[in-house]
Motif scaffolding. Structure first.
Motif, PDB file in Angstrom:
ATOM      1  N   UNK A 193       0.878  -1.214  -0.008  1.00 26.33           N
ATOM      2  CA  UNK A 193      -0.022   0.093   0.041  1.00 26.33           C
ATOM      3  C   UNK A 193       1.028   1.305   0.041  1.00 26.33           C
ATOM      4  N   UNK A 194       1.893   1.423   1.009  1.00 24.95           N
ATOM      5  CA  UNK A 194       2.631   2.588   0.710  1.00 24.95           C
ATOM      6  C   UNK A 194       3.456   2.697  -0.538  1.00 24.95           C
ATOM      7  N   UNK A 219      17.447   6.334   1.711  1.00 28.78           N
ATOM      8  CA  UNK A 219      17.205   5.543   3.110  1.00 28.78           C
ATOM      9  C   UNK A 219      16.985   4.165   3.078  1.00 28.78           C
ATOM     10  N   UNK A 220      18.026   3.418   3.865  1.00 24.93           N
ATOM     11  CA  UNK A 220      18.063   1.958   3.803  1.00 24.93           C
ATOM     12  C   UNK A 220      16.911   1.341   4.766  1.00 24.93           C
ATOM     13  N   UNK A 221      16.406   2.136   5.673  1.00 24.46           N
ATOM     14  CA  UNK A 221      15.444   1.813   6.864  1.00 24.46           C
ATOM     15  C   UNK A 221      14.320   2.992   6.665  1.00 24.46           C
ATOM     16  N   UNK A 222      13.306   2.458   7.306  1.00 24.61           N
ATOM     17  CA  UNK A 222      12.106   3.378   7.336  1.00 24.61           C
ATOM     18  C   UNK A 222      12.535   4.599   8.174  1.00 24.61           C
ATOM     19  N   UNK A 223      13.156   4.099   9.283  1.00 22.34           N
ATOM     20  CA  UNK A 223      13.499   5.144  10.414  1.00 22.34           C
ATOM     21  C   UNK A 223      14.185   6.228   9.770  1.00 22.34           C
ATOM     22  N   UNK A 224      15.161   5.913   8.588  1.00 21.42           N
ATOM     23  CA  UNK A 224      15.894   7.161   7.878  1.00 21.42           C
ATOM     24  C   UNK A 224      15.222   7.918   7.209  1.00 21.42           C
ATOM     25  N   UNK A 263      -0.049   7.268   8.971  1.00 14.79           N
ATOM     26  CA  UNK A 263      -0.396   6.873   7.622  1.00 14.79           C
ATOM     27  C   UNK A 263       0.555   6.920   6.430  1.00 14.79           C
ATOM     28  N   UNK A 264       1.732   6.579   6.675  1.00 18.41           N
ATOM     29  CA  UNK A 264       2.905   6.221   6.058  1.00 18.41           C
ATOM     30  C   UNK A 264       3.602   7.771   5.525  1.00 18.41           C
ATOM     31  N   UNK A 270      -6.894   9.643   6.740  1.00 18.89           N
ATOM     32  CA  UNK A 270      -6.587   8.669   7.393  1.00 18.89           C
ATOM     33  C   UNK A 270      -5.953   9.025   8.929  1.00 18.89           C
ATOM     34  N   UNK A 271      -5.686  10.376   8.894  1.00 22.45           N
ATOM     35  CA  UNK A 271      -4.991  10.966   9.911  1.00 22.45           C
ATOM     36  C   UNK A 271      -5.811  11.739  11.009  1.00 22.45           C
ATOM     37  N   UNK A 272      -5.619  11.696  12.250  1.00 21.36           N
ATOM     38  CA  UNK A 272      -6.419  12.214  13.210  1.00 21.36           C
ATOM     39  C   UNK A 272      -6.203  13.889  13.336  1.00 21.36           C
TER      40      UNK A 272
END
Length: 518
Positions: free
Chosen positions: A435-436, A455-460, A467-468, A499-501
């Motif tokens: 989905x992302x 970015x190698x990771x989502x955290x990066x 909501x991505x 999708x966001x609050x």
């Protein structure tokens, strides 16, 4: 004062940005000023379709429909990330009636009075035959008859519907279309200013003196030609900004939409005919929802105040309930939106009957001024070429037409290449789920990897706003796509506001305020 611009455009909707892109690509110097956000009004509040306007055939708007049908595939090739083919299911019923103000209904009422205003199936099929053949269709499949008995298309509909016609049109992410035109214009040398209001425009000899106020204060520039693409404010700009006398007017027509929970599982749309002669669409929306619209109501207030009224919401719900098995209520509505269409005032009796075609009015008593009335999102590129034809005598060295077939940013891949692009993105960024990855490709196309960076990771990707939506994407939207506030990001550059609050959106706004001031 610096050298004068060739063209100054007022208005950052689809027509203004399309004209700016067209002119910049011809080698002209261009400046565009938008008082709010790009696509901040009408151009982000459409039904999200590149379509010919099937119902306009009943008004004998053959030129408009032909141009729109010709444009569908031209535009589809130029932006396959934000536009894609869709099939529309038109259920048949003997209860469907004309709007009695259409030329077609009046003729049929004269020669076939026993029909009593009903829209016969043979006439619908004739209209679909014209729809298939007026515009030189090559990519999109033509009309078919489909059964609604025991089929996915018929499953959500009431049992009284047994047969339907199915035809082709295209979806488009309307607000992203505007931003991508602005970006491409800027790449070709245009200056794009958001949050910048033009307060006066005055002829001085063979130039326009334009005064504007924006984030950096007041600025005065000169231009050889002025283009008024102010949308709902076009008449106000003529009279109160440029202070010109004009008898031409704009008719403001409000189109409202509702978004409900997801009502069916397939990816086709519905074209519903009403007993009052109107039509609405029910369209798969943002994966988890259904979009239903639109209304046609006269709007006499400030265009900024346009909103879906409770009466319009209930009208759309009642209309849909004539077709769907499962009854809808106000509790099923998760969001509404409304936009004001600035139609040329042609004297039509009703909002529904008012022409959707555009009118380009040229005032060349001195430095030229072009006023843009009306138009449809599907014909914006042709409108820009027609606008240029009006301006061309004043710019003898400019290049010829060029936009047909030239992709917008991120659209440089085949029409059927979305799935391959999603696969490539997931391979390059293994942390992406389906989905992302699909959301990123549908928004940015071949530029999705540029948004994510190394970015190698989502955290990066930095802060996760929900909501991505990540900090890396927000930085891209602020630096490359003119976004300044959270609402620009979550309601125009995307629809992640669904999708966001409220707390998440407020946190995003705080972050963007800090980033703007840095």
């Amino acid at each position: 004062m610096d050298q004068p611009y060739d063209i100054f455009v007022i208005g950052g909707g689809i027509n203004g940005c399309g004209i700016a892109r067209d002119a910049a690509g011809r080698g002209l110097s261009v400046c565009l000023a938008e008082q709010g956000d790009l696509a901040g009004a009408t151009s982000s509040a459409s039904t999200k379709l590149f379509h010919g306007g099937l119902r306009y055939l009943e008004y004998f708007e053959f030129r408009l429909v032909r141009h729109a049908l010709e444009e569908r595939e031209t535009l589809l090739r130029a932006m396959p990330h934000i536009s894609w083919p869709m099939r529309f299911v038109l259920p048949l019923s003997k209860d469907m009636r004309f709007d009695n103000s259409t030329p077609t209904s009046k003729i049929l009422g004269t020669v076939m009075p026993w029909m009593k205003g009903r829209r016969p199936n043979w006439l619908i099929r004739l209209g679909l035959f014209l729809y298939d053949n007026l515009g030189g269709r090559k990519i999109l499949p033509g009309t078919d008859s489909v059964s609604l008995d025991g089929t996915p298309e018929g499953a959500p509909l009431q049992d009284r519907f047994n047969k339907a016609y199915e035809y082709s049109d295209c979806w488009v992410e309307d607000a992203r279309l505007v931003v991508l035109n602005a970006r491409d214009a800027e790449t070709r040398g245009a200056r794009i200013l958001v949050g910048t209001e033009v307060t006066s425009a005055t002829r001085e000899g063979d130039l326009w003196r334009v005064e504007m106020t924006g984030p950096q204060g007041t600025e005065v520039v000169q231009a050889r030609a002025l283009v008024n693409a102010g949308g709902p404010w076009v008449a106000d700009i003529v009279r109160n900004v440029a202070r010109q006398d004009s008898s031409e007017g704009v008719r403001l027509v409000r189109g409202s939409h509702i978004v409900t929970r997801k009502l069916f599982d397939h990816d086709k749309c519905y074209f519903f005919q009403g007993t009052d002669g109107r039509i609405i669409f029910a369209i798969p929306y943002e994966t988890d929802y259904t979009l239903i619209g639109t209304t046609d109501a006269e709007h006499n207030d400030d265009p900024r105040a346009a909103e879906c009224t409770p009466e319009e919401r209930d009208y759309l719900l009642d209309f849909a309930n004539e077709y769907f098995k499962e009854r809808l209520s106000a509790e099923d509505v998760v969001w509404t939106y409304s936009g004001v269409r600035p139609l040329y005032d042609d004297g039509a009796k009703s909002a529904t009957a008012a022409t959707r075609d555009y009118v380009l009015s040229m005032d060349d008593d001195g430095a030229p001024m072009l006023n843009v009335f009306g138009g449809k999102i599907t014909t914006y590129r042709v409108l820009a070429e027609d606008a240029w034809a009006k301006l061309a005598p004043h710019f003898a060295t400019a290049k010829g037409n060029w936009t047909a077939g030239v992709p917008l940013p991120g659209g440089d891949f085949p029409v059927d290449g979305v799935d391959a692009l999603i696969g490539q993105l997931k391979t390059a960024y293994p942390f992406l789920n389906d989905r992302w990855a699909k959301r990123l490709v549908r928004a940015y196309g071949t530029e999705a990897a540029d948004v994510l960076g190394p970015a190698p990771r989502a955290e990066d990707l930095g802060r996760d706003f929900g909501a991505s939506l990540t900090e890396a994407e927000v930085r891209w939207l602020m630096s490359r796509e003119y976004a300044r506030y959270a609402e620009d990001v979550v309601w125009r550059r995307s629809k992640l506001g669904l999708k966001l609050t409220a707390d998440q959106i407020a946190a995003l706004d705080d972050y963007m305020e800090t980033a703007r001031e840095a």
